[in-house]
Design a protein around this motif. Sequence first.
Motif, mmCIF file in Angstrom:
data_model
loop_
_atom_site.group_PDB
_atom_site.id
_atom_site.type_symbol
_atom_site.label_atom_id
_atom_site.label_comp_id
_atom_site.label_asym_id
_atom_site.label_seq_id
_atom_site.Cartn_x
_atom_site.Cartn_y
_atom_site.Cartn_z
ATOM 1 N N THR A 175 6.183 7.215 -1.391
ATOM 2 C CA THR A 175 6.118 6.116 -2.401
ATOM 3 C C THR A 175 5.653 4.921 -1.403
ATOM 4 O O THR A 175 5.693 5.086 -0.102
ATOM 5 C CB THR A 175 7.643 5.726 -2.726
ATOM 6 O OG1 THR A 175 8.593 5.291 -1.529
ATOM 7 C CG2 THR A 175 8.436 6.773 -3.366
ATOM 8 N N ILE A 176 5.344 3.801 -1.941
ATOM 9 C CA ILE A 176 4.693 2.785 -1.166
ATOM 10 C C ILE A 176 5.748 2.330 -0.318
ATOM 11 O O ILE A 176 5.613 1.961 0.888
ATOM 12 C CB ILE A 176 4.237 1.681 -2.099
ATOM 13 C CG1 ILE A 176 2.965 1.938 -3.006
ATOM 14 C CG2 ILE A 176 4.087 0.258 -1.304
ATOM 15 C CD1 ILE A 176 2.580 1.164 -4.089
ATOM 16 N N GLU A 177 7.194 2.234 -0.883
ATOM 17 C CA GLU A 177 8.181 1.800 -0.111
ATOM 18 C C GLU A 177 8.405 2.698 1.277
ATOM 19 O O GLU A 177 8.465 1.969 2.440
ATOM 20 C CB GLU A 177 9.296 1.634 -0.823
ATOM 21 C CG GLU A 177 10.785 1.069 -0.372
ATOM 22 C CD GLU A 177 11.949 1.082 -1.150
ATOM 23 O OE1 GLU A 177 12.401 -0.107 -1.276
ATOM 24 O OE2 GLU A 177 12.266 2.039 -1.999
ATOM 25 N N SER A 178 8.543 3.863 0.994
ATOM 26 C CA SER A 178 8.710 4.561 2.206
ATOM 27 C C SER A 178 7.574 4.751 3.276
ATOM 28 O O SER A 178 7.594 4.857 4.522
ATOM 29 C CB SER A 178 9.159 6.166 1.685
ATOM 30 O OG SER A 178 8.203 6.722 0.954
ATOM 31 N N GLU A 189 7.681 3.063 7.265
ATOM 32 C CA GLU A 189 7.310 3.865 8.554
ATOM 33 C C GLU A 189 6.132 3.099 9.273
ATOM 34 O O GLU A 189 5.972 2.959 10.309
ATOM 35 C CB GLU A 189 7.120 5.329 8.220
ATOM 36 C CG GLU A 189 8.139 6.062 7.967
ATOM 37 C CD GLU A 189 7.755 7.487 7.921
ATOM 38 O OE1 GLU A 189 6.773 7.975 8.092
ATOM 39 O OE2 GLU A 189 8.797 8.336 7.405
ATOM 40 N N TRP A 190 5.161 2.616 8.333
ATOM 41 C CA TRP A 190 3.891 2.055 8.852
ATOM 42 C C TRP A 190 4.211 0.734 9.534
ATOM 43 O O TRP A 190 3.567 0.225 10.452
ATOM 44 C CB TRP A 190 2.887 2.003 7.649
ATOM 45 C CG TRP A 190 1.475 1.785 8.257
ATOM 46 C CD1 TRP A 190 0.932 0.475 8.343
ATOM 47 C CD2 TRP A 190 0.396 2.507 8.084
ATOM 48 N NE1 TRP A 190 -0.314 0.832 8.605
ATOM 49 C CE2 TRP A 190 -0.700 1.903 8.645
ATOM 50 C CE3 TRP A 190 0.560 4.052 7.986
ATOM 51 C CZ2 TRP A 190 -1.889 2.435 8.610
ATOM 52 C CZ3 TRP A 190 -0.721 4.562 7.858
ATOM 53 C CH2 TRP A 190 -1.974 3.912 8.512
ATOM 54 N N ALA A 191 5.090 0.160 8.899
ATOM 55 C CA ALA A 191 5.199 -1.532 9.225
ATOM 56 C C ALA A 191 6.715 -1.707 9.480
ATOM 57 O O ALA A 191 7.120 -2.170 8.665
ATOM 58 C CB ALA A 191 4.546 -2.472 8.299
ATOM 59 N N PRO A 192 7.322 -1.174 10.419
ATOM 60 C CA PRO A 192 8.827 -1.395 10.565
ATOM 61 C C PRO A 192 9.235 -2.593 10.632
ATOM 62 O O PRO A 192 8.558 -3.553 11.096
ATOM 63 C CB PRO A 192 9.358 -0.618 11.553
ATOM 64 C CG PRO A 192 8.042 -0.103 12.477
ATOM 65 C CD PRO A 192 6.983 -0.341 11.415
ATOM 66 N N SER A 193 10.536 -3.120 10.242
ATOM 67 C CA SER A 193 10.900 -4.484 10.016
ATOM 68 C C SER A 193 11.127 -4.791 11.370
ATOM 69 O O SER A 193 11.076 -5.900 11.336
ATOM 70 C CB SER A 193 12.231 -4.432 9.404
ATOM 71 O OG SER A 193 13.156 -3.668 9.750
ATOM 72 N N ASN A 194 11.144 -4.063 12.316
ATOM 73 C CA ASN A 194 11.348 -4.779 13.960
ATOM 74 C C ASN A 194 10.106 -5.411 14.132
ATOM 75 O O ASN A 194 10.058 -6.059 15.204
ATOM 76 C CB ASN A 194 11.928 -3.717 14.656
ATOM 77 C CG ASN A 194 11.063 -2.626 14.959
ATOM 78 O OD1 ASN A 194 10.517 -2.063 14.044
ATOM 79 N ND2 ASN A 194 10.872 -2.076 15.979
ATOM 80 N N ASN A 250 7.754 -7.927 2.510
ATOM 81 C CA ASN A 250 6.615 -8.661 2.032
ATOM 82 C C ASN A 250 5.504 -7.910 1.739
ATOM 83 O O ASN A 250 4.606 -7.937 1.095
ATOM 84 C CB ASN A 250 6.434 -9.642 2.917
ATOM 85 C CG ASN A 250 6.966 -10.876 3.040
ATOM 86 O OD1 ASN A 250 8.000 -11.018 1.925
ATOM 87 N ND2 ASN A 250 7.324 -11.617 3.705
ATOM 88 N N TYR A 251 5.204 -6.971 2.950
ATOM 89 C CA TYR A 251 4.169 -5.838 2.796
ATOM 90 C C TYR A 251 4.649 -4.835 1.594
ATOM 91 O O TYR A 251 3.263 -4.686 1.071
ATOM 92 C CB TYR A 251 4.243 -5.085 4.319
ATOM 93 C CG TYR A 251 2.940 -4.388 4.761
ATOM 94 C CD1 TYR A 251 2.003 -3.829 3.698
ATOM 95 C CD2 TYR A 251 2.588 -4.105 5.985
ATOM 96 C CE1 TYR A 251 1.023 -3.005 4.359
ATOM 97 C CE2 TYR A 251 1.582 -3.845 6.432
ATOM 98 C CZ TYR A 251 0.590 -2.880 5.538
ATOM 99 O OH TYR A 251 -0.497 -2.122 5.906
#
Length: 99
Positions: free
Chosen positions: A27-30, A34-39, A45-46
């Motif tokens: 999914t876009i969310e998953s 992984e691609w742009a982790p919140s840390n 937003n992404y």
Amino acid sequence: IIFETPLHGFRAAGRIMKTKKGRGVRTIESIINEWAPSNENHTQNYINFVSEKTGFPADDILTDSAYPAVIAAMVQMENGQNPYTMSEIAQGFEWGFYG
């Protein structure tokens, strides 16, 4: 990483998406989690940007044909623009995803 051509970069994205799909990341969310982790990023937003750009709900399982649009939106998010055609993105993606 510097790629020889943009198509090589999209091929790499296709391979990454194929690997993620094999692990159930579909999914876009998953993918974006992984691609742009919140840390490191404003991940929600992404996710919202890619979902809005593609028209695909963030939590829907993507079909294989949806990935080039997702990659195009990710390119725009990462670079502030997307100078590539969907044909270029799809060609490189298919080279990596199906090759």
